[in-house]
Design a protein around this motif. Structure first.
Motif, PDB file in Angstrom:
ATOM      1  N   TYR A  22      -1.576   1.928  -1.925  1.00  0.00           N
ATOM      2  CA  TYR A  22      -2.016   1.400  -0.623  1.00  0.00           C
ATOM      3  C   TYR A  22      -1.745   2.402   0.494  1.00  0.00           C
ATOM      4  N   ASN A  23      -0.782   3.310   0.308  1.00  0.00           N
ATOM      5  CA  ASN A  23      -0.633   4.405   1.258  1.00  0.00           C
ATOM      6  C   ASN A  23      -1.856   5.313   1.257  1.00  0.00           C
ATOM      7  N   ARG A  71      -8.570   3.443   5.292  1.00  0.00           N
ATOM      8  CA  ARG A  71      -9.474   2.295   5.150  1.00  0.00           C
ATOM      9  C   ARG A  71      -8.681   1.001   5.267  1.00  0.00           C
ATOM     10  N   PRO A  72      -7.963   0.784   6.365  1.00  0.00           N
ATOM     11  CA  PRO A  72      -7.141  -0.427   6.467  1.00  0.00           C
ATOM     12  C   PRO A  72      -7.995  -1.683   6.434  1.00  0.00           C
ATOM     13  N   PHE A  73      -7.428  -2.705   5.807  1.00  0.00           N
ATOM     14  CA  PHE A  73      -8.034  -4.032   5.702  1.00  0.00           C
ATOM     15  C   PHE A  73      -9.282  -4.051   4.809  1.00  0.00           C
ATOM     16  N   TRP A 127      -6.058  -4.272   0.660  1.00  0.00           N
ATOM     17  CA  TRP A 127      -5.436  -5.585   0.464  1.00  0.00           C
ATOM     18  C   TRP A 127      -4.945  -5.747  -0.970  1.00  0.00           C
ATOM     19  N   PHE A 128      -5.715  -5.261  -1.931  1.00  0.00           N
ATOM     20  CA  PHE A 128      -5.334  -5.424  -3.342  1.00  0.00           C
ATOM     21  C   PHE A 128      -4.006  -4.740  -3.620  1.00  0.00           C
ATOM     22  N   TRP A 129      -3.876  -3.473  -3.227  1.00  0.00           N
ATOM     23  CA  TRP A 129      -2.647  -2.745  -3.549  1.00  0.00           C
ATOM     24  C   TRP A 129      -1.460  -3.256  -2.727  1.00  0.00           C
ATOM     25  N   LEU A 130      -1.714  -3.669  -1.492  1.00  0.00           N
ATOM     26  CA  LEU A 130      -0.625  -4.221  -0.683  1.00  0.00           C
ATOM     27  C   LEU A 130      -0.113  -5.526  -1.289  1.00  0.00           C
ATOM     28  N   SER A 131      -1.005  -6.389  -1.729  1.00  0.00           N
ATOM     29  CA  SER A 131      -0.599  -7.652  -2.353  1.00  0.00           C
ATOM     30  C   SER A 131       0.088  -7.407  -3.684  1.00  0.00           C
ATOM     31  N   LEU A 132      -0.425  -6.449  -4.458  1.00  0.00           N
ATOM     32  CA  LEU A 132       0.196  -6.153  -5.744  1.00  0.00           C
ATOM     33  C   LEU A 132       1.599  -5.586  -5.563  1.00  0.00           C
ATOM     34  N   THR A 133       1.814  -4.871  -4.475  1.00  0.00           N
ATOM     35  CA  THR A 133       3.173  -4.398  -4.177  1.00  0.00           C
ATOM     36  C   THR A 133       4.119  -5.576  -3.988  1.00  0.00           C
ATOM     37  N   LEU A 164       1.071  -5.335  11.196  1.00  0.00           N
ATOM     38  CA  LEU A 164       2.384  -5.955  11.034  1.00  0.00           C
ATOM     39  C   LEU A 164       2.268  -7.305  10.331  1.00  0.00           C
ATOM     40  N   THR A 165       1.294  -8.108  10.753  1.00  0.00           N
ATOM     41  CA  THR A 165       1.110  -9.421  10.136  1.00  0.00           C
ATOM     42  C   THR A 165       0.751  -9.297   8.660  1.00  0.00           C
ATOM     43  N   ALA A 166      -0.120  -8.348   8.331  1.00  0.00           N
ATOM     44  CA  ALA A 166      -0.511  -8.155   6.927  1.00  0.00           C
ATOM     45  C   ALA A 166       0.689  -7.797   6.066  1.00  0.00           C
ATOM     46  N   ARG A 167       1.565  -6.962   6.573  1.00  0.00           N
ATOM     47  CA  ARG A 167       2.728  -6.558   5.779  1.00  0.00           C
ATOM     48  C   ARG A 167       3.758  -7.682   5.672  1.00  0.00           C
TER      49      ARG A 167
END
Length: 776
Positions: A244-245, A250-252, A257-263, A310-313
């Motif tokens: 996700y880094n 390509r934020p959002f 979203w996939f890699w951030l959620s999988l983290t 911030l909210t997404a994280r």
């Protein structure tokens, strides 16, 4: 294959235009990164999540910086390499001559179909081979030995408890008991992580070889243990964070979203197996803080967008992991609803919810009253019930009076009658009114079986110095003022009633001012190897000195169902974690078991005997491949030295060639990420007071192996740029072949040995005992 791929990509790069091609959808966009390697000056790498080589979207204000070849601020910790520089376009005829195909007749915005397929094959074939080799080594001779080894006795039994829904206690969270054989995925996860951090196939292959051919990782992966499952989730979290880094431009988007959620999911899994998962949570947290801090300082991004980041994280890295972790415990508590060997570690209120426990569906009076027959249980794990028996303390051990101990099991000698301190009248007389015991009352506890009062005096306790002895004293309930105790409920006001199961209280001796407690020390045979009870003059509130009423008999009081006193799920969750933490801190080594110290681990000083001890036994010995481990240790030292030199040079504004600058950024950014992971998973063990074992180092070893892959690939490329082009290829091949050969030598440690021990000169392993501390 790498050289051929480089030539093909270099030819196609000649057709690059000055303007970015139109997007074919967010799922097909990726960032192009150009690392100017000596062997392949035009070699391009693309994010593995996309199929097209395109130009990144660069803000206009940054283009001048990029043209000068300077690195912009990173959008995340996983960014490993210099940003792309805009290149001048070429004519169609030049592209045709460079490519040698009909590609010049096509639009230069789109690569040829055949070359795209070739790239896909070149990207997936190494990953498939690495994965197959990992599974092959882990599943080879999986059926041997045909007996239980080491902690399989512990964790294998837990599987049967889940099947029978029998409650048990373990010092680790429950997720690890659901999974098995996930250790084979460590190698491909590490391969993908290093490939994304370094954009170098040789670095990723070297990392994969180090982990594939490490006998320690192989041994752990072949048994029913928590460690390979823990490492699976740690590596999954690391890979997801790096991915996700890499999507920071390509934020959002859907991949972001996939890699951030999988983290977040992987963090919940890591913590759900062992509390060591807190270390990877800390690493992801530091990465997130740095990422948000950079976004906050980017004036081209509005504060509204920063708030969305911030909210997404918060949602994906805090709320989602906590929800999943709580759900794991909810399943664990719901499934295990029958009484079992873990009951005694938990409170009486907790036990009341377990089917088969004597408190389940029981009906007893709710509030404590004078004349009640009760059992008093200590809140500290594995202490038990306040107990007495007719046996006296021996000569020379305090006063020769009746012994008072704690006992872990249900017994009639655990029963006590609670009475007023200043009257001998029978409180159970039907004509007398019911009087409830309240916080602050002065009471006597009379042992039901022997009619002696709970008593203390200034004689020293049997085992614990500076503590007072506790005895049973008096005849038929008649004693002296040393039998008086003041009952103090924790966090309550004077006058409050004392509730069965739920109220926690201390007993303060009225004469000496000491507090009744248990030291947890085992008495000698004269004390029937039960636990010592003392009266401590130190008034600090500890679990050793806190008690609760469990059984309660009083014919003058109405009974209530204990279901109304059962704890809520948040209370169960909190109690479970407190018990696990206390259990972890109280772990002691087993008989003939080798413990170790953290400084032993990186140098591979001492292994762990998994199975067998004699020359006739089938022996398995947990020991890291010494070539791999010592290379990792050397790599950490070399990285600290070389990284410091490069960082100082860049900070001082030294003009580095473009090739050196690109490789230096890979080393500092990619290597820095994995070095931080190694430090976070290793140094905290120096602060732990619990017993430690060699296998605790293996999560840190994953990060040191990734650092080794990135470091030596980068250093060899620098040498090839400065000296001779073939140094890089020869160096990587030498490391790969050396690692594979060392695995050939040491593989019996993991797959099993039979015959003379290594100490015997005739043993085939005698020449491999490089350290005297190796006991295989």
């Amino acid at each position: 294959m790498l050289c051929a791929t480089g030539r093909l990509l270099a030819a196609r790069a000649a057709t690059t235009l000055s303007a970015p091609p139109k997007s074919r959808g967010s799922a097909f966009r990726c960032r192009r990164r150009e690392l100017h390697f000596p062997e392949h000056p035009e070699l391009l790498f693309c994010d593995s999540s996309a199929g097209w080589l395109t130009r990144p979207s660069v803000p206009p204000g940054r283009r001048a910086v990029l043209r000068r070849g300077r690195m912009p601020p990173a959008m995340g910790g996983g960014l490993a390499g210099p940003e792309p520089r805009p290149r001048r376009g070429r004519s169609a005829s030049q592209a045709a001559r460079a490519a040698g195909t009909e590609a010049a007749a096509r639009s230069p915005k789109r690569p040829a179909r055949g070359s795209w397929r070739f790239e896909a094959v070149g990207r997936w074939v190494p990953l498939a081979l690495v994965t197959l080799l990992s599974f092959a080594t882990r599943f080879h001779r999986l059926e041997e030995p045909r007996h239980i080894c080491w902690d399989e006795t512990h964790f294998g039994k837990m599987g049967s408890y889940y099947i029978n829904r029998t409650f048990f206690f373990d010092v680790h969270p429950p997720l690890g008991k659901f999974c098995a054989f996930l250790g084979s995925w460590l190698v491909p996860f590490a391969y993908l992580t290093v490939l994304d951090l370094s954009r170098s196939l040789p670095a990723a292959l070297l990392t994969a070889a180090l982990l594939t051919f490490d006998t320690g990782c192989l041994t752990l992966s072949q048994y029913i243990l928590l460690d390979p499952i823990l490492m699976f989730f740690i590596m999954a979290a690391m890979l997801s964070m790096v991915k996700y880094n890499s999507c920071a431009d390509r934020p959002f988007s859907a991949p972001w979203w996939f890699w951030l959620s999988l983290t977040g999911i992987s963090l919940a899994g890591a913590l759900g197996v062992k509390f060591v998962g807190l270390f990877i949570i800390l690493q992801v947290g530091l990465n997130t803080i740095a990422d948000l801090w950079h976004l906050f300082g980017d004036l081209s991004i509005s504060l509204m967008t920063v708030g969305k980041h911030l909210t997404a994280r918060i949602l994906c890295l805090i709320v989602l992991p906590l929800a999943l972790y709580t759900a794991i415990f909810a399943v664990h508590i719901t499934v295990l609803n029958k009484s079992g060997p873990g009951d005694g570690f938990f409170s009486s209120a907790f036990q009341a919810r377990l089917s088969g426990n004597n408190l389940h569906n029981a009906s007893i009076p709710e509030h404590l009253a004078y004349g009640s027959v009760i059992t008093v249980k200590n809140l500290k794990m594995a202490i038990g019930y306040l107990h007495s028996h007719p046996h006296l303390y021996p000569e020379g051990v305090g006063a020769r009076q009746q012994q008072v101990t704690t006992y872990l099991h249900k017994d009639y000698n655990n029963l006590w009658i609670i009475k007023k301190h200043n009257t001998d009248s029978d409180p159970l007389d039907p004509s007398s009114p019911v009087e409830f015991v309240r916080h602050g009352d002065i009471i006597r506890l009379e042992h039901k079986q022997t009619s002696r009062n709970l008593h203390s005096h200034y004689h020293e306790a049997p085992l614990t110095r500076k503590h007072y002895q506790v005895t049973g004293y008096g005849i038929n309930g008649t004693g002296d003022s040393n039998d008086f105790w003041r009952i103090e409920v924790v966090n309550r006001k004077f006058g409050n009633r004392i509730k069965v199961l739920r109220s926690r209280f201390r007993l303060i001796h009225l004469v000496t001012g000491c507090v009744l407690g248990s030291s947890g020390k085992v008495l000698p045979k004269w004390g029937w190897e039960q636990l010592e009870v003392t009266c401590t003059p130190y008034l600090k509130e500890t679990l050793n000195s806190i008690w609760n009423v469990e059984d309660h008999i009083n014919p003058k009081l109405p009974n209530i169902s204990l279901e109304v006193l059962q704890p809520s799920f948040p209370e169960i969750l909190l109690e479970s974690h407190m018990v696990m933490i206390r259990g972890n801190n109280g772990l002691k080594p087993k008989d003939n078991e080798f413990t170790s110290k953290p400084w032993h681990w990186p140098i591979n000083y001492q292994g762990l005997r998994f199975s067998g001890a004699n020359d006739t036994d089938f022996r398995v010995y947990l020991l890291g491949n010494p070539v791999v481990w010592w290379l990792n240790l050397l790599s950490i030292a070399v990285y600290l030295l070389s990284g410091s030199i490069i960082a100082v040079a860049m900070q001082r504004g030294v003009q580095l060639p473009a090739e050196v600058e690109g490789l230096s950024q890979v080393l500092l950014r990619g290597g820095g990420q994995v070095l931080l992971g190694w430090m976070l998973h290793y140094f905290p063990f120096f602060l732990m007071g619990r017993v430690l074992y060699f296998h605790h180092y293996f999560p840190a070893m994953l990060f040191s192996s990734m650092l080794t892959g990135i470091l030596w690939d980068t250093l060899l490329r620098l040498c090839a740029w400065r000296l001779a082009k073939g140094i890089h290829v020869v160096g990587i091949l030498s490391l790969l072949l050396g690692t594979a050969y060392s695995f050939y030598l040491f593989h019996p440690l993991a797959y099993g040995m039979v015959g003379p021990l290594a100490q015997d000169p005739e043993s085939p392993m005698a020449g491999l005992r490089w350290l005297e501390s190796w006991d295989f």
